[in-house]
Design a protein around this motif. Structure first.
Motif, PDB file in Angstrom:
ATOM      1  N   SER A  41       0.800  -1.241   0.000  1.00  0.00           N
ATOM      2  CA  SER A  41       0.000   0.000   0.000  1.00  0.00           C
ATOM      3  C   SER A  41       0.826   1.282   0.000  1.00  0.00           C
ATOM      4  O   SER A  41       0.254   2.379   0.036  1.00  0.00           O
ATOM      5  CB  SER A  41      -0.986   0.039   1.186  1.00  0.00           C
ATOM      6  OG  SER A  41      -0.348   0.431   2.394  1.00  0.00           O
ATOM      7  N   THR A  42       2.159   1.195  -0.092  1.00  0.00           N
ATOM      8  CA  THR A  42       2.979   2.399   0.002  1.00  0.00           C
ATOM      9  C   THR A  42       3.913   2.546  -1.201  1.00  0.00           C
ATOM     10  O   THR A  42       4.985   1.926  -1.237  1.00  0.00           O
ATOM     11  CB  THR A  42       3.833   2.385   1.285  1.00  0.00           C
ATOM     12  OG1 THR A  42       4.595   1.166   1.323  1.00  0.00           O
ATOM     13  CG2 THR A  42       2.948   2.461   2.517  1.00  0.00           C
ATOM     14  N   GLN A  58       2.297   7.931   1.657  1.00  0.00           N
ATOM     15  CA  GLN A  58       1.429   7.277   2.625  1.00  0.00           C
ATOM     16  C   GLN A  58      -0.007   7.765   2.473  1.00  0.00           C
ATOM     17  O   GLN A  58      -0.248   8.966   2.406  1.00  0.00           O
ATOM     18  CB  GLN A  58       1.900   7.592   4.052  1.00  0.00           C
ATOM     19  CG  GLN A  58       3.356   7.231   4.320  1.00  0.00           C
ATOM     20  CD  GLN A  58       3.542   5.770   4.651  1.00  0.00           C
ATOM     21  OE1 GLN A  58       2.584   4.998   4.575  1.00  0.00           O
ATOM     22  NE2 GLN A  58       4.744   5.368   5.017  1.00  0.00           N
ATOM     23  N   HIS A  60      -2.782   5.242   1.006  1.00  0.00           N
ATOM     24  CA  HIS A  60      -3.620   4.163   0.496  1.00  0.00           C
ATOM     25  C   HIS A  60      -3.910   3.147   1.602  1.00  0.00           C
ATOM     26  O   HIS A  60      -3.097   2.929   2.509  1.00  0.00           O
ATOM     27  CB  HIS A  60      -2.945   3.456  -0.678  1.00  0.00           C
ATOM     28  CG  HIS A  60      -3.090   4.175  -1.978  1.00  0.00           C
ATOM     29  ND1 HIS A  60      -4.311   4.433  -2.559  1.00  0.00           N
ATOM     30  CD2 HIS A  60      -2.144   4.687  -2.822  1.00  0.00           C
ATOM     31  CE1 HIS A  60      -4.132   5.071  -3.716  1.00  0.00           C
ATOM     32  NE2 HIS A  60      -2.821   5.243  -3.891  1.00  0.00           N
ATOM     33  N   LYS A  61      -5.060   2.501   1.491  1.00  0.00           N
ATOM     34  CA  LYS A  61      -5.456   1.477   2.455  1.00  0.00           C
ATOM     35  C   LYS A  61      -5.530   0.088   1.833  1.00  0.00           C
ATOM     36  O   LYS A  61      -6.022  -0.850   2.456  1.00  0.00           O
ATOM     37  CB  LYS A  61      -6.812   1.847   3.057  1.00  0.00           C
ATOM     38  CG  LYS A  61      -6.781   3.161   3.827  1.00  0.00           C
ATOM     39  CD  LYS A  61      -8.146   3.499   4.388  1.00  0.00           C
ATOM     40  CE  LYS A  61      -8.110   4.827   5.147  1.00  0.00           C
ATOM     41  NZ  LYS A  61      -9.442   5.189   5.683  1.00  0.00           N
ATOM     42  N   ASP A  82      -7.888  -0.035  -2.974  1.00  0.00           N
ATOM     43  CA  ASP A  82      -8.818   0.632  -2.052  1.00  0.00           C
ATOM     44  C   ASP A  82      -9.857   1.478  -2.785  1.00  0.00           C
ATOM     45  O   ASP A  82     -10.515   2.328  -2.183  1.00  0.00           O
ATOM     46  CB  ASP A  82      -8.063   1.489  -1.028  1.00  0.00           C
ATOM     47  CG  ASP A  82      -7.305   2.662  -1.653  1.00  0.00           C
ATOM     48  OD1 ASP A  82      -7.469   2.909  -2.872  1.00  0.00           O
ATOM     49  OD2 ASP A  82      -6.545   3.335  -0.937  1.00  0.00           O
ATOM     50  N   ASN A 343      -2.281  -4.276   5.377  1.00  0.00           N
ATOM     51  CA  ASN A 343      -1.592  -3.232   6.124  1.00  0.00           C
ATOM     52  C   ASN A 343      -2.497  -2.046   6.372  1.00  0.00           C
ATOM     53  O   ASN A 343      -3.161  -1.554   5.474  1.00  0.00           O
ATOM     54  CB  ASN A 343      -0.355  -2.745   5.348  1.00  0.00           C
ATOM     55  CG  ASN A 343       0.730  -3.790   5.346  1.00  0.00           C
ATOM     56  OD1 ASN A 343       0.499  -4.904   5.809  1.00  0.00           O
ATOM     57  ND2 ASN A 343       1.891  -3.447   4.838  1.00  0.00           N
ATOM     58  N   PRO A 344      -2.517  -1.514   7.599  1.00  0.00           N
ATOM     59  CA  PRO A 344      -3.298  -0.310   7.875  1.00  0.00           C
ATOM     60  C   PRO A 344      -2.625   0.904   7.284  1.00  0.00           C
ATOM     61  O   PRO A 344      -1.468   0.863   6.890  1.00  0.00           O
ATOM     62  CB  PRO A 344      -3.295  -0.252   9.415  1.00  0.00           C
ATOM     63  CG  PRO A 344      -2.011  -0.919   9.795  1.00  0.00           C
ATOM     64  CD  PRO A 344      -1.812  -2.019   8.788  1.00  0.00           C
ATOM     65  N   THR A 345      -3.337   2.004   7.201  1.00  0.00           N
ATOM     66  CA  THR A 345      -2.751   3.255   6.731  1.00  0.00           C
ATOM     67  C   THR A 345      -1.583   3.624   7.623  1.00  0.00           C
ATOM     68  O   THR A 345      -1.680   3.573   8.835  1.00  0.00           O
ATOM     69  CB  THR A 345      -3.793   4.374   6.778  1.00  0.00           C
ATOM     70  OG1 THR A 345      -4.921   3.942   6.047  1.00  0.00           O
ATOM     71  CG2 THR A 345      -3.241   5.648   6.199  1.00  0.00           C
ATOM     72  N   ASN A 346      -0.480   3.961   7.008  1.00  0.00           N
ATOM     73  CA  ASN A 346       0.718   4.270   7.780  1.00  0.00           C
ATOM     74  C   ASN A 346       0.839   5.765   8.037  1.00  0.00           C
ATOM     75  O   ASN A 346      -0.075   6.533   7.804  1.00  0.00           O
ATOM     76  CB  ASN A 346       1.951   3.740   7.055  1.00  0.00           C
ATOM     77  CG  ASN A 346       1.943   2.224   6.988  1.00  0.00           C
ATOM     78  OD1 ASN A 346       1.860   1.564   8.005  1.00  0.00           O
ATOM     79  ND2 ASN A 346       2.003   1.677   5.776  1.00  0.00           N
TER      80      ASN A 346
END
Length: 353
Positions: A41-42, A58, A60-61, A82, A343-346
């Motif tokens: 996601s990054t 940073q 995207h979800k 997402d 992965n959660p949003t960082n």
């Protein structure tokens, strides 16, 4: 194998999940840059020559399937599972805008004039967003017959090409009318479609075949069977005398454009290779893999024979027939399901000074 050179690559760590797309910027006054998309996601931005990390975008979800930079390397874009495509400031890492969709977005591309952003994905719809009016509704082109896998602009933003995840062929849209005007036939789904730096060729990878098409008249220039199933291919941009391909056997293979002979074979990845791209000057190429790493391989200085070979490539293009029959789209291929990152949003994007 004794004639094949073994090259030690630059290894770029940072992604925690598979790297699924790579994009080089053109050469700018500050050099050239490499942006990568990953299922973690990054998207990440790097120095294209050294591979040094510059920053991480940073926000995207879900898994990020596609990424690109505009020709000035000032803005970046990314397409995600997402249900969004995001526009980023490549200098600060800030998110400039999020373009919401109704399903997974698999591909994105800046127009040559950098004013438009093209997206496509599981909705089977190509959308063109005006970046000067980010809040305005996008223009939608004639619906794709399948889920969009790859997209690109050509002919000075007058034509769009796209491939599907679930069927063969490359479709071409006329931007003025918004309609599909031609289909280039392939037996398998096209997983990689690249327009050459000079705009003369379209390079496609479909299963175990790499094809080269004339980008102006759409004739088939070359078609080579690969030693394994390949997912991505890229033509050397300066002389056009060789190309690279990577796929399920974890090797990045180098081939002679004129003969299809394998002239190099480099291994270092520990998983299938999902994407390969030449740098804008052809002095190196990058590969992204299921193992989560990016590797940058040096090609070495070009010799006079290579320069002479480039004229032959141009001569071939001039001899291609000007009339191409309309072709039918191949039967549907196995649909590849897009997964969403856990992965959660960082945290917010950061950059090296």
């Amino acid at each position: 194998m004794d004639k094949k050179k073994v090259i030690a690559p630059l290894v770029c760590h940072g992604h925690s999940r598979p790297v699924v797309d790579l994009f080089y910027s053109p050469v700018t006054p500050d050099g050239f840059f490499l942006v990568s998309a990953s299922k973690d996601s990054t998207p990440m931005l790097r120095n294209g020559e050294t591979g040094d990390w510059i920053g991480t975008f940073q926000g995207h979800k879900g898994a990020v399937w596609s990424c690109c930079l505009d020709k000035y390397a000032i803005r970046a874009a990314s397409a995600s599972a997402d249900f969004s495509a995001k526009l980023w400031d490549a200098l600060t890492g800030d998110e400039l805008h999020s373009f919401e969709h109704k399903h997974i977005v698999r591909a994105c591309a800046f127009s040559e004039d950098t004013n438009l952003l093209l997206t496509g994905g599981m909705e089977k719809v190509l959308r063109v967003f005006d970046l000067n009016r980010s809040d305005a509704p996008p223009r939608e082109l004639e619906k794709s017959p399948g889920s969009v896998r790859t997209i690109a602009w050509l002919h000075s933003d007058q034509t769009i090409l796209g491939s599907c995840t679930d069927m063969g062929g490359v479709r071409l849209w006329d931007v003025r009318t918004g309609t599909i005007v031609r289909t280039l036939e392939t037996k398998s789904s096209v997983t990689s479609a690249e327009v050459s730096q000079d705009g003369r060729y379209i390079t496609t990878a479909d299963g175990s075949t790499v094809k080269f098409w004339d980008a102006n008249h759409f004739g088939l220039v070359k078609s080579y069977d690969m030693p394994c199933v390949v997912e991505s291919a890229s033509l050397e941009p300066k002389y056009g005398n060789k190309f690279i391909a990577g796929g399920e056997d974890m090797w990045i293979r180098v081939f002679d454009f004129h003969t299809g002979e394998e002239v190099g074979c480099n291994k270092g990845h520990h998983g299938p290779v999902h994407c390969v791209r030449f740098s804008p000057g052809g002095e190196s190429y990058a590969s992204g893999s299921e193992d989560g790493t990016i590797r940058i391989w040096q090609t070495g200085p070009s010799n006079n024979a290579e320069q002479e070979g480039s004229s032959t490539v141009k001569d071939v293009s001039e001899e291609i027939t000007r009339e191409i029959e309309n072709v039918h789209i191949s039967s549907a291929q196995e649909d590849k399901t897009a997964d969403i990152s856990d992965n959660p949003t960082n945290q917010k994007a950061t950059e090296n000074e």
